[in-house]
Design an enzyme around this catalytic site. Sequence first.
Site, PDB file in Angstrom:
ATOM      1  N   HIS A 129       0.687  -1.008   0.042  1.00  0.00           N
ATOM      2  CA  HIS A 129      -0.199  -0.095  -0.319  1.00  0.00           C
ATOM      3  C   HIS A 129       0.149   0.780  -0.082  1.00  0.00           C
ATOM      4  O   HIS A 129       0.765   2.103  -0.195  1.00  0.00           O
ATOM      5  CB  HIS A 129      -1.139   0.109   1.361  1.00  0.00           C
ATOM      6  CG  HIS A 129      -0.924   0.336   2.223  1.00  0.00           C
ATOM      7  ND1 HIS A 129      -0.334  -0.722   3.206  1.00  0.00           N
ATOM      8  CD2 HIS A 129      -0.556   1.338   3.028  1.00  0.00           C
ATOM      9  CE1 HIS A 129       0.402  -0.262   4.239  1.00  0.00           C
ATOM     10  NE2 HIS A 129       0.119   1.595   4.745  1.00  0.00           N
ATOM     11  N   ASP A 141      -0.226  -7.982   1.538  1.00  0.00           N
ATOM     12  CA  ASP A 141       0.656  -5.985   2.063  1.00  0.00           C
ATOM     13  C   ASP A 141       1.515  -6.250   1.820  1.00  0.00           C
ATOM     14  O   ASP A 141       2.058  -5.172   2.284  1.00  0.00           O
ATOM     15  CB  ASP A 141      -0.273  -5.466   2.555  1.00  0.00           C
ATOM     16  CG  ASP A 141      -0.516  -4.218   2.477  1.00  0.00           C
ATOM     17  OD1 ASP A 141       0.113  -3.643   1.377  1.00  0.00           O
ATOM     18  OD2 ASP A 141       0.026  -3.577   3.627  1.00  0.00           O
ATOM     19  N   SER A 147       4.673   2.489   8.097  1.00  0.00           N
ATOM     20  CA  SER A 147       3.914   1.155   7.493  1.00  0.00           C
ATOM     21  C   SER A 147       5.620   1.050   6.897  1.00  0.00           C
ATOM     22  O   SER A 147       5.714   1.846   5.394  1.00  0.00           O
ATOM     23  CB  SER A 147       3.163   1.453   6.358  1.00  0.00           C
ATOM     24  OG  SER A 147       1.823   1.859   6.744  1.00  0.00           O
TER      25      SER A 147
END
Length: 194
Positions: A38, A68, A146
């Site tokens: 992402h 992901d 992230s």
Amino acid sequence: PKDPNARPGDEKTAEDEPESVGSGVIIDDKGTILTNLHVAASAARLKVIFYNGMESDAEIVGAQPEDDLAVIRAKVLPDDIMPATLASTKGLLPGDTVVAVGFPFGIGPSVSSGVVSGLKREYVSEGKTKLKNLVQFDAAANPGNSGGPLVNQDGEVLGIVTGILNPTGQRVFAGIGFAVPIENAAAAAGMSPF
């Protein structure tokens, strides 16, 4: 198509696009970097900034959407590249100390400490994928963390930080973060870490 209501000077350029900041970790001496899909897939252009300030364009060379995860490679690497040491999550227990490493809110490199607060958790990612078998932790993680590593007390990478749970819908840390175990993450790069 061109906007008929646009005025001279209203043209958009690549510099006008909003920046997204994420983190990553180098896992081998070829400069393979693990991060979140992402983070990488949403960028029109990937740029990596290394620990020493050196910058390089990068490209996605692999992906594992069900976790992901993205594998990226920088076009230029520092001469003294040091890949991270990976550690199995097999013996990981709730209460074990962990550190989340990242670049929260783009303010700069950051580390925060906490503990493993759960194992084998599920979470629906920003890409709306249901992620499974996650490590839940309470070290502070925010947008920009992230893709960064979750490490143990010895500095060994246990997983890749992938999301934060916040029932308010705001993108700030409320005490629950999730990481993809390194066993899954290394598989995205086509390697067995152990």
